[in-house]
Write an enzyme that holds these catalytic residues in place. Structure first.
Site, PDB file in Angstrom:
ATOM      1  N   TYR A  26       0.821  -1.220   0.000  1.00 58.29           N
ATOM      2  CA  TYR A  26       0.000   0.000   0.000  1.00 58.29           C
ATOM      3  C   TYR A  26       0.851   1.265   0.000  1.00 58.29           C
ATOM      4  O   TYR A  26       1.738   1.444   0.827  1.00 58.29           O
ATOM      5  CB  TYR A  26      -0.964   0.025   1.194  1.00 58.29           C
ATOM      6  CG  TYR A  26      -2.034  -1.056   1.147  1.00 58.29           C
ATOM      7  CD1 TYR A  26      -2.297  -1.779  -0.013  1.00 58.29           C
ATOM      8  CD2 TYR A  26      -2.790  -1.352   2.260  1.00 58.29           C
ATOM      9  CE1 TYR A  26      -3.263  -2.766  -0.053  1.00 58.29           C
ATOM     10  CE2 TYR A  26      -3.762  -2.345   2.225  1.00 58.29           C
ATOM     11  CZ  TYR A  26      -3.993  -3.046   1.067  1.00 58.29           C
ATOM     12  OH  TYR A  26      -4.953  -4.033   1.028  1.00 58.29           O
ATOM     13  N   GLY A  61     -23.026   6.159  -3.997  1.00 59.70           N
ATOM     14  CA  GLY A  61     -23.958   6.909  -4.832  1.00 59.70           C
ATOM     15  C   GLY A  61     -23.335   8.097  -5.536  1.00 59.70           C
ATOM     16  O   GLY A  61     -24.033   8.892  -6.160  1.00 59.70           O
ATOM     17  N   LYS A  62     -22.013   8.214  -5.469  1.00 58.09           N
ATOM     18  CA  LYS A  62     -21.384   9.415  -6.062  1.00 58.09           C
ATOM     19  C   LYS A  62     -21.299   9.348  -7.583  1.00 58.09           C
ATOM     20  O   LYS A  62     -21.076  10.353  -8.228  1.00 58.09           O
ATOM     21  CB  LYS A  62     -19.996   9.639  -5.460  1.00 58.09           C
ATOM     22  CG  LYS A  62     -18.964   8.620  -5.842  1.00 58.09           C
ATOM     23  CD  LYS A  62     -17.572   9.018  -5.361  1.00 58.09           C
ATOM     24  CE  LYS A  62     -17.480   8.989  -3.852  1.00 58.09           C
ATOM     25  NZ  LYS A  62     -16.132   9.268  -3.374  1.00 58.09           N
ATOM     26  N   PRO A  83     -16.094  -2.798   0.658  1.00 65.90           N
ATOM     27  CA  PRO A  83     -17.524  -2.979   0.896  1.00 65.90           C
ATOM     28  C   PRO A  83     -18.383  -1.962   0.144  1.00 65.90           C
ATOM     29  O   PRO A  83     -19.579  -2.183  -0.045  1.00 65.90           O
ATOM     30  CB  PRO A  83     -17.660  -2.777   2.414  1.00 65.90           C
ATOM     31  CG  PRO A  83     -16.482  -1.925   2.787  1.00 65.90           C
ATOM     32  CD  PRO A  83     -15.372  -2.370   1.871  1.00 65.90           C
ATOM     33  N   LEU A  84     -17.772  -0.861  -0.286  1.00 68.01           N
ATOM     34  CA  LEU A  84     -18.517   0.129  -1.083  1.00 68.01           C
ATOM     35  C   LEU A  84     -18.185   0.007  -2.561  1.00 68.01           C
ATOM     36  O   LEU A  84     -18.463   0.923  -3.342  1.00 68.01           O
ATOM     37  CB  LEU A  84     -18.182   1.548  -0.600  1.00 68.01           C
ATOM     38  CG  LEU A  84     -18.541   1.848   0.861  1.00 68.01           C
ATOM     39  CD1 LEU A  84     -18.178   3.279   1.220  1.00 68.01           C
ATOM     40  CD2 LEU A  84     -20.041   1.612   1.088  1.00 68.01           C
ATOM     41  N   ALA A  85     -17.572  -1.117  -2.955  1.00 67.46           N
ATOM     42  CA  ALA A  85     -17.153  -1.290  -4.348  1.00 67.46           C
ATOM     43  C   ALA A  85     -16.319  -0.078  -4.784  1.00 67.46           C
ATOM     44  O   ALA A  85     -16.527   0.487  -5.845  1.00 67.46           O
ATOM     45  CB  ALA A  85     -18.341  -1.521  -5.263  1.00 67.46           C
ATOM     46  N   GLY A 124     -16.291   2.890  -3.699  1.00 66.88           N
ATOM     47  CA  GLY A 124     -16.997   4.178  -3.736  1.00 66.88           C
ATOM     48  C   GLY A 124     -18.299   4.126  -4.510  1.00 66.88           C
ATOM     49  O   GLY A 124     -19.167   4.974  -4.324  1.00 66.88           O
ATOM     50  N   LEU A 125     -18.470   3.125  -5.383  1.00 66.03           N
ATOM     51  CA  LEU A 125     -19.678   3.061  -6.222  1.00 66.03           C
ATOM     52  C   LEU A 125     -20.953   3.106  -5.385  1.00 66.03           C
ATOM     53  O   LEU A 125     -21.904   3.815  -5.703  1.00 66.03           O
ATOM     54  CB  LEU A 125     -19.666   1.775  -7.055  1.00 66.03           C
ATOM     55  CG  LEU A 125     -20.863   1.607  -7.978  1.00 66.03           C
ATOM     56  CD1 LEU A 125     -20.717   2.465  -9.214  1.00 66.03           C
ATOM     57  CD2 LEU A 125     -21.060   0.151  -8.378  1.00 66.03           C
ATOM     58  N   LEU A 126     -20.966   2.349  -4.277  1.00 66.51           N
ATOM     59  CA  LEU A 126     -22.193   2.222  -3.489  1.00 66.51           C
ATOM     60  C   LEU A 126     -22.470   3.442  -2.618  1.00 66.51           C
ATOM     61  O   LEU A 126     -23.503   3.513  -1.946  1.00 66.51           O
ATOM     62  CB  LEU A 126     -22.133   0.939  -2.643  1.00 66.51           C
ATOM     63  CG  LEU A 126     -22.232  -0.342  -3.484  1.00 66.51           C
ATOM     64  CD1 LEU A 126     -21.724  -1.555  -2.707  1.00 66.51           C
ATOM     65  CD2 LEU A 126     -23.671  -0.582  -3.938  1.00 66.51           C
TER      66      LEU A 126
HETATM   67  N1  LIG Z   1      -6.735  -7.769   0.089  1.00 61.19           N
HETATM   68  C1  LIG Z   1      -6.935  -7.002  -0.952  1.00 61.19           C
HETATM   69  O1  LIG Z   1      -6.636  -7.372  -2.094  1.00 61.19           O
HETATM   70  C2  LIG Z   1      -7.525  -5.640  -0.749  1.00 61.19           C
HETATM   71  C3  LIG Z   1      -7.896  -4.876  -1.871  1.00 61.19           C
HETATM   72  C4  LIG Z   1      -8.465  -3.632  -1.653  1.00 61.19           C
HETATM   73  C5  LIG Z   1      -8.639  -3.145  -0.363  1.00 61.19           C
HETATM   74  N2  LIG Z   1      -8.240  -3.888   0.709  1.00 61.19           N
HETATM   75  C6  LIG Z   1      -8.407  -3.389   2.105  1.00 61.19           C
HETATM   76  O2  LIG Z   1      -9.752  -2.984   2.276  1.00 61.19           O
HETATM   77  C7  LIG Z   1      -9.811  -1.611   2.666  1.00 61.19           C
HETATM   78  C8  LIG Z   1     -11.064  -0.986   2.097  1.00 61.19           C
HETATM   79  O3  LIG Z   1     -11.047  -1.073   0.670  1.00 61.19           O
HETATM   80  P1  LIG Z   1     -11.563   0.142  -0.194  1.00 61.19           P
HETATM   81  O4  LIG Z   1     -10.808   1.364   0.186  1.00 61.19           O
HETATM   82  O5  LIG Z   1     -11.547  -0.277  -1.607  1.00 61.19           O
HETATM   83  O6  LIG Z   1     -13.072   0.240   0.379  1.00 61.19           O
HETATM   84  P2  LIG Z   1     -14.396   0.903  -0.179  1.00 61.19           P
HETATM   85  O7  LIG Z   1     -15.163   1.289   1.029  1.00 61.19           O
HETATM   86  O8  LIG Z   1     -15.070   0.016  -1.145  1.00 61.19           O
HETATM   87  O9  LIG Z   1     -13.937   2.209  -0.979  1.00 61.19           O
HETATM   88  C9  LIG Z   1     -13.382   3.284  -0.287  1.00 61.19           C
HETATM   89  C10 LIG Z   1     -13.431   4.527  -1.166  1.00 61.19           C
HETATM   90  O10 LIG Z   1     -14.788   4.867  -1.425  1.00 61.19           O
HETATM   91  C11 LIG Z   1     -14.964   6.277  -1.253  1.00 61.19           C
HETATM   92  N3  LIG Z   1     -15.751   6.449  -0.015  1.00 61.19           N
HETATM   93  C12 LIG Z   1     -15.588   5.795   1.162  1.00 61.19           C
HETATM   94  N4  LIG Z   1     -16.504   6.187   2.061  1.00 61.19           N
HETATM   95  C13 LIG Z   1     -17.272   7.083   1.445  1.00 61.19           C
HETATM   96  C14 LIG Z   1     -18.393   7.832   1.854  1.00 61.19           C
HETATM   97  N5  LIG Z   1     -18.881   7.712   3.093  1.00 61.19           N
HETATM   98  N6  LIG Z   1     -18.954   8.688   0.971  1.00 61.19           N
HETATM   99  C15 LIG Z   1     -18.472   8.809  -0.279  1.00 61.19           C
HETATM  100  N7  LIG Z   1     -17.399   8.121  -0.746  1.00 61.19           N
HETATM  101  C16 LIG Z   1     -16.807   7.258   0.111  1.00 61.19           C
HETATM  102  C17 LIG Z   1     -13.568   6.856  -1.134  1.00 61.19           C
HETATM  103  O11 LIG Z   1     -13.038   7.039  -2.438  1.00 61.19           O
HETATM  104  P3  LIG Z   1     -12.985   8.449  -3.220  1.00 61.19           P
HETATM  105  O12 LIG Z   1     -11.557   8.703  -3.496  1.00 61.19           O
HETATM  106  O13 LIG Z   1     -13.745   8.177  -4.479  1.00 61.19           O
HETATM  107  O14 LIG Z   1     -13.619   9.503  -2.350  1.00 61.19           O
HETATM  108  C18 LIG Z   1     -12.811   5.715  -0.462  1.00 61.19           C
HETATM  109  O15 LIG Z   1     -11.430   5.774  -0.638  1.00 61.19           O
HETATM  110  C19 LIG Z   1      -8.481  -1.019   2.183  1.00 61.19           C
HETATM  111  O16 LIG Z   1      -8.110   0.125   2.905  1.00 61.19           O
HETATM  112  C20 LIG Z   1      -7.542  -2.172   2.412  1.00 61.19           C
HETATM  113  O17 LIG Z   1      -7.163  -2.194   3.795  1.00 61.19           O
HETATM  114  C21 LIG Z   1      -7.710  -5.143   0.525  1.00 61.19           C
END
Ligand SMILES: NC(=O)c1ccc[n+]([C@@H]2O[C@H](COP(=O)([O-])OP(=O)(O)OC[C@H]3O[C@@H](n4cnc5c(N)ncnc54)[C@H](OP(=O)(O)O)[C@@H]3O)[C@@H](O)[C@H]2O)c1
Length: 381
Positions: A60, A223-224, A215-217, A219-221
């Site tokens: 990361y 709604g942005k 869990p938000l795909a 950011g997709l989920l």
């Molecule tokens: N093992 C693996 O292969 C793997 C892969 C991926 C992630 N992970 C782990 O899982 C964690 C979470 O993954 P993820 O960051 O992809 O999770 P996610 O919750 O699907 O996406 C997070 C992104 O969504 C947007 N977001 C989050 N909360 C929001 C809200 N309340 N309102 C509007 N937009 C929001 C932000 O992006 P914007 O920049 O668009 O604002 C944020 O960076 C990572 O930090 C990592 O520790 C593991």
């Protein structure tokens, strides 16, 4: 659901919060993360609400995530309070195949680097990040067992691997009396439910707790993004816009009609319940079978605060059912053969539904429970 309620992860005594702190966004090195000040604010907030489960990886933000985290943990003095997870697999030296992958040589090299950046001498949960397609399961399981014995890691687990490989690794550990793995970290959300076919039953059978990433795909989920005129395009600014068009090959385009139908349902439910869209999506994920913890991702403190409220109001079963329906997986072979309707022909018309209350699944390593026979009422009559 306050984060200071802790649940055992898989078949282990390791107790973790139901929402984990994801730190893939800690650091600006990849262009879409948070700077040190915001990362620190999220870290402090997570601890303040009782969270104890933190996820990072050597990959990361080019090591920045681990370095920032190591500094924060040392500064606050919470090393023993937190359950610190990091991962190995990705290559650290171009041209040197043994500086990456899941072979013994790289696992040990990677761990030493992580411990240095994290400013600690042990990791609580060490994960194989991604299947490398070459290393035998025996080599992985033995190396992880050695690292537990050496006191460098407390527990081990796997991320992005095929189900057969996760099954083989755990079966080897069990058969040879080695430390069993406790965690599968996999992509799981309303738009990505493929793990339900193999990984969920595998985890329940073999003692893995699943932690859900994205869990938000991504950011997709939230709604942005809004659907565009043609498939694949969409409006709205965020991380996903950087990934579309195959910027990261493993991340297929998420801007599909199916996914936008799911987003629309999440939006309707958010309006009706007063939860935010991210809260609805995160709560649904956390409440699915075998999910030990959901890993929160956020780029800003406001997003993080929003996501932490995922359990503010419990969603009723009827609403969870609507989310299940709109995101249901298509039926596929061979799983269609395991449906109860098909099984009637196998079991001679005798039901194969849930076992009656009190008839638990076999506990690990114990003999399968013998059925408790009800008194023969016909004979008594
Ligand atoms: N093992 C693996 O292969 C793997 C892969 C991926 C992630 N992970 C782990 O899982 C964690 C979470 O993954 P993820 O960051 O992809 O999770 P996610 O919750 O699907 O996406 C997070 C992104 O969504 C947007 N977001 C989050 N909360 C929001 C809200 N309340 N309102 C509007 N937009 C929001 C932000 O992006 P914007 O920049 O668009 O604002 C944020 O960076 C990572 O930090 C990592 O520790 C593991």
């Amino acid at each position: 659901m306050p984060l200071d309620q802790y649940f055992t992860l898989g078949r282990s005594g390791l107790r973790v919060s139901r929402l984990a702190l994801g730190t893939m966004t800690f650091g600006k090195d990849w262009g879409w993360g948070a700077d040190e000040r915001v990362s620190r604010a999220m870290f402090d907030r997570y601890l303040a609400v009782g969270g104890n489960f933190i996820d990072t990886a050597d990959l990361y933000t080019g090591g920045q995530s681990e370095s920032l985290l190591g500094g924060f943990i040392a500064d606050v003095g919470v090393r023993d309070r937190v359950v610190l997870t990091t991962k190995f697999t990705y290559n650290a030296e171009s041209g040197n195949p043994n500086a990456g992958g899941n072979g013994r040589k790289n696992i040990v090299r990677a761990l030493e680097g992580s411990l240095r950046r994290l400013k600690t001498d042990y990791v609580d949960l060490y994960l194989l990040h991604t299947w490398d397609r070459v290393t035998p399961a025996e080599e992985v399981v033995r190396t992880l067992d050695d690292l537990v014995a050496a006191g460098k890691i407390r527990h081990a687990g796997l991320s992005d691997v095929p189900a057969w490989y996760a099954s083989r690794i755990q079966s080897l550990a069990q058969a040879h009396g080695l430390h069993q793995l406790v965690n599968l970290q996999l992509q799981y959300s309303l738009v990505e439910r493929n793990i339900e076919r193999e990984f969920v039953p595998l985890a329940q059978e073999l003692g893995y707790g699943i932690t859900a990433w994205s869990p938000l795909a991504m950011g997709l989920l939230s709604g942005k993004y809004r659907p565009g005129e043609t498939g694949g395009d969409a409006s709205g600014e965020g991380r996903l816009q950087l990934f579309k068009d195959g910027a990261i090959p493993a991340l297929e385009d998420k801007f599909t009609p199916r996914n936008f139908a799911i987003v629309a349902e999440v939006e309707r439910i958010a309006k009706a319940t007063g939860l935010s869209m991210p809260q609805v999506a995160i709560q649904w994920t956390a409440r699915q079978p075998a999910i030990g913890s959901v890993i929160l991702g956020a780029r800003t403190l406001e997003q993080f605060e929003d996501n932490l409220g995922a359990f503010d109001k419990p969603l009723p079963d009827e609403i969870l059912g609507r989310l299940d329906d709109v995101s249901a997986l298509p039926q596929q072979f061979p799983y269609s053969f395991f449906e109860p309707t098909h099984q009637v022909g196998i079991h001679g018309g005798v039901g194969v539904g849930d076992k009656p209350a009190g008839y638990a699944r076999p506990v690990w390593n114990e003999p399968a429970p013998q059925p408790v026979y009800a008194p023969d009422t016909k004979a008594a009559a």
